[in-house]
Design an enzyme around this catalytic site. Structure first.
Site, PDB file in Angstrom:
ATOM      1  N   GLU A 152     -41.243  58.868 -14.232  1.00  0.00           N
ATOM      2  CA  GLU A 152     -40.818  58.178 -13.287  1.00  0.00           C
ATOM      3  C   GLU A 152     -39.955  58.973 -11.994  1.00  0.00           C
ATOM      4  OE1 GLU A 152     -38.516  54.768 -15.064  1.00  0.00           O
ATOM      5  OE2 GLU A 152     -37.259  54.141 -13.102  1.00  0.00           O
ATOM      6  N   GLU A 158     -29.685  59.926  -9.581  1.00  0.00           N
ATOM      7  CA  GLU A 158     -29.467  60.653 -11.225  1.00  0.00           C
ATOM      8  C   GLU A 158     -30.098  62.021 -11.815  1.00  0.00           C
ATOM      9  OE1 GLU A 158     -30.561  56.505 -13.009  1.00  0.00           O
ATOM     10  OE2 GLU A 158     -30.166  55.981 -10.456  1.00  0.00           O
ATOM     11  N   ASP A 185     -41.110  53.113  -8.471  1.00  0.00           N
ATOM     12  CA  ASP A 185     -39.695  52.308  -9.323  1.00  0.00           C
ATOM     13  C   ASP A 185     -38.575  51.559  -7.980  1.00  0.00           C
ATOM     14  OD1 ASP A 185     -36.742  50.866  -9.374  1.00  0.00           O
ATOM     15  OD2 ASP A 185     -36.454  51.791 -11.857  1.00  0.00           O
ATOM     16  N   THR A 186     -39.377  50.343  -7.486  1.00  0.00           N
ATOM     17  CA  THR A 186     -38.212  50.427  -6.070  1.00  0.00           C
ATOM     18  C   THR A 186     -36.758  50.074  -5.862  1.00  0.00           C
ATOM     19  OG1 THR A 186     -38.218  48.212  -6.633  1.00  0.00           O
ATOM     20  CG2 THR A 186     -40.149  48.375  -6.051  1.00  0.00           C
ATOM     21  N   PHE A 187     -36.099  50.077  -6.917  1.00  0.00           N
ATOM     22  CA  PHE A 187     -34.521  50.137  -6.655  1.00  0.00           C
ATOM     23  C   PHE A 187     -34.855  52.356  -6.291  1.00  0.00           C
ATOM     24  CE2 PHE A 187     -30.983  52.580  -8.680  1.00  0.00           C
ATOM     25  CZ  PHE A 187     -30.118  52.520  -8.142  1.00  0.00           C
ATOM     26  N   HIS A 188     -35.143  53.435  -7.098  1.00  0.00           N
ATOM     27  CA  HIS A 188     -35.329  54.417  -6.583  1.00  0.00           C
ATOM     28  C   HIS A 188     -35.803  55.037  -4.880  1.00  0.00           C
ATOM     29  CE1 HIS A 188     -34.129  55.477 -10.183  1.00  0.00           C
ATOM     30  NE2 HIS A 188     -34.714  54.566 -10.933  1.00  0.00           N
ATOM     31  N   HIS A 211     -41.032  49.670 -11.622  1.00  0.00           N
ATOM     32  CA  HIS A 211     -40.852  49.450 -11.490  1.00  0.00           C
ATOM     33  C   HIS A 211     -40.363  48.521 -10.360  1.00  0.00           C
ATOM     34  CE1 HIS A 211     -39.025  51.603 -15.750  1.00  0.00           C
ATOM     35  NE2 HIS A 211     -39.650  50.489 -15.780  1.00  0.00           N
ATOM     36  N   ARG A 217     -30.223  46.834  -7.766  1.00  0.00           N
ATOM     37  CA  ARG A 217     -31.463  46.034  -9.138  1.00  0.00           C
ATOM     38  C   ARG A 217     -30.789  45.034  -8.892  1.00  0.00           C
ATOM     39  NH1 ARG A 217     -30.959  51.645 -12.283  1.00  0.00           N
ATOM     40  NH2 ARG A 217     -33.100  50.919 -12.207  1.00  0.00           N
ATOM     41  N   GLU A 246     -36.637  45.472 -13.677  1.00  0.00           N
ATOM     42  CA  GLU A 246     -35.791  46.061 -13.954  1.00  0.00           C
ATOM     43  C   GLU A 246     -34.231  45.913 -13.470  1.00  0.00           C
ATOM     44  OE1 GLU A 246     -35.035  50.640 -16.077  1.00  0.00           O
ATOM     45  OE2 GLU A 246     -35.871  50.330 -14.435  1.00  0.00           O
TER      46      GLU A 246
HETATM   47 MN    MN Z   1     -37.022  52.563 -13.015  1.00  0.00          MN
END
Ligand code: MN
Length: 287
Positions: A152, A158, A185-188, A211, A217, A246
């Protein structure tokens, strides 16, 4: 087929929980996949693992798994004893997933979480090399057992090893095994990538799972994520894997603490209703 999934921790304050209630309900909310905590599965009795899988089969639900490796199991550690503990832990988890019919595990399978560059180092290279060495050993172990390891791509606050799609591509090319792929993951991505579309196209055939979540989020559809651009890029690469939302909207517990949720993201949320609405949004806008 693009499956629509959700991570169970949307509903929980702790990581280690009984998964049965979520296996029983997410299908009715519009999902065909549920992502569970690999760290919980690994400590379950093999018979219980199989019962969980049989229950998911009964609900026509696909299972996938996530993990943020803890520091004592850091497969990127410069300390060979720690790295070996990490390999043992990961193999035990791969065995558990194999016992449940195989499938994908994504997250920080390549290092620990949350983490930062060890004090005294100016370059991630030594940790990167340890991590690659670990994944070169774990990938064939996983592949032989019907398990897929997804690296990921996680933002700088993080984790420090693989922060963007350029690094992810370099990483999987160096491991060079079909059981080692990428999870975006679109958030990251919102934090690290110049372009959502270009990042997805860059990873291309190495993209095994994605994700979904808004920039804060919230559930997909509640924010300003460029879903049209994301959908076009997924179409461009002929993506047919899982799409697992997520979202995290509740403060409290270890989940709230680890995710950094210090306020109610949604006031008095009806979590089931939010999940069902988001499943519909994803089916309408991303398939
Ligand atoms: Mn994720």
């Amino acid at each position: 087929m693009r499956t629509v999934g959700i991570y169970y921790a949307f509903w929980t304050h702790e990581w280690d929980v009984d998964f049965v209630p979520y296996i029983k309900k997410v299908g009715k909310l519009g999902f065909d996949q549920l992502e569970l905590n690999g760290g919980t599965i690994v400590h379950m009795d093999p018979k219980k693992q199989r019962e969980l899988k049989a229950m998911a089969d009964g609900e026509n639900l696909k299972l996938s798994y996530g993990i943020g490796l803890q520091k004592p199991y850091d497969v990127a550690s410069l300390d060979e004893n720690v790295r070996q503990k990490g390999l043992d832990f990961m193999k035990k988890m791969i065995d558990a997933i194999a016992n449940m019919g195989g499938g994908m595990i994504g997250g920080t399978v390549h290092g620990y979480w949350p983490s930062t560059l060890p004090e005294g180092l100016d370059s991630k290279k030594p940790c990167w090399d340890q991590s690659i060495k670990s994944l070169k050993e774990l990938s064939p172990y996983a592949g032989d057992r019907g398990v897929q390891l997804n690296i990921e791509v996680i933002n700088r606050f993080e984790q420090f090893l693989v922060n963007d799609s350029h690094e992810a591509l370099a990483y999987v090319k160096e491991v060079d095994h079909p059981a080692c792929k990428v999870l975006l993951d679109t958030f990251h991505m919102n934090i690290e990538e110049d372009s959502f579309g270009d990042a997805i196209r860059r990873i291309g055939p190495y993209l095994a799972s994605i994700h979904l979540g808004e920039t804060n989020r919230k559930t997909p559809g509640k924010g300003r994520m460029p879903w049209k651009e994301i959908k076009k890029a997924l179409d461009d690469i002929g993506y047919d894997g899982p799409m697992v939302m997520e979202p995290f909207v509740m403060k409290g517990g270890q989940v709230g603490r680890d995710i950094g949720v210090w306020r109610e993201i949604e006031e008095n949320p009806d979590l089931d209703a939010l999940a069902a609405e988001a499943a519909q949004f994803v089916r309408k806008n991303l398939i």
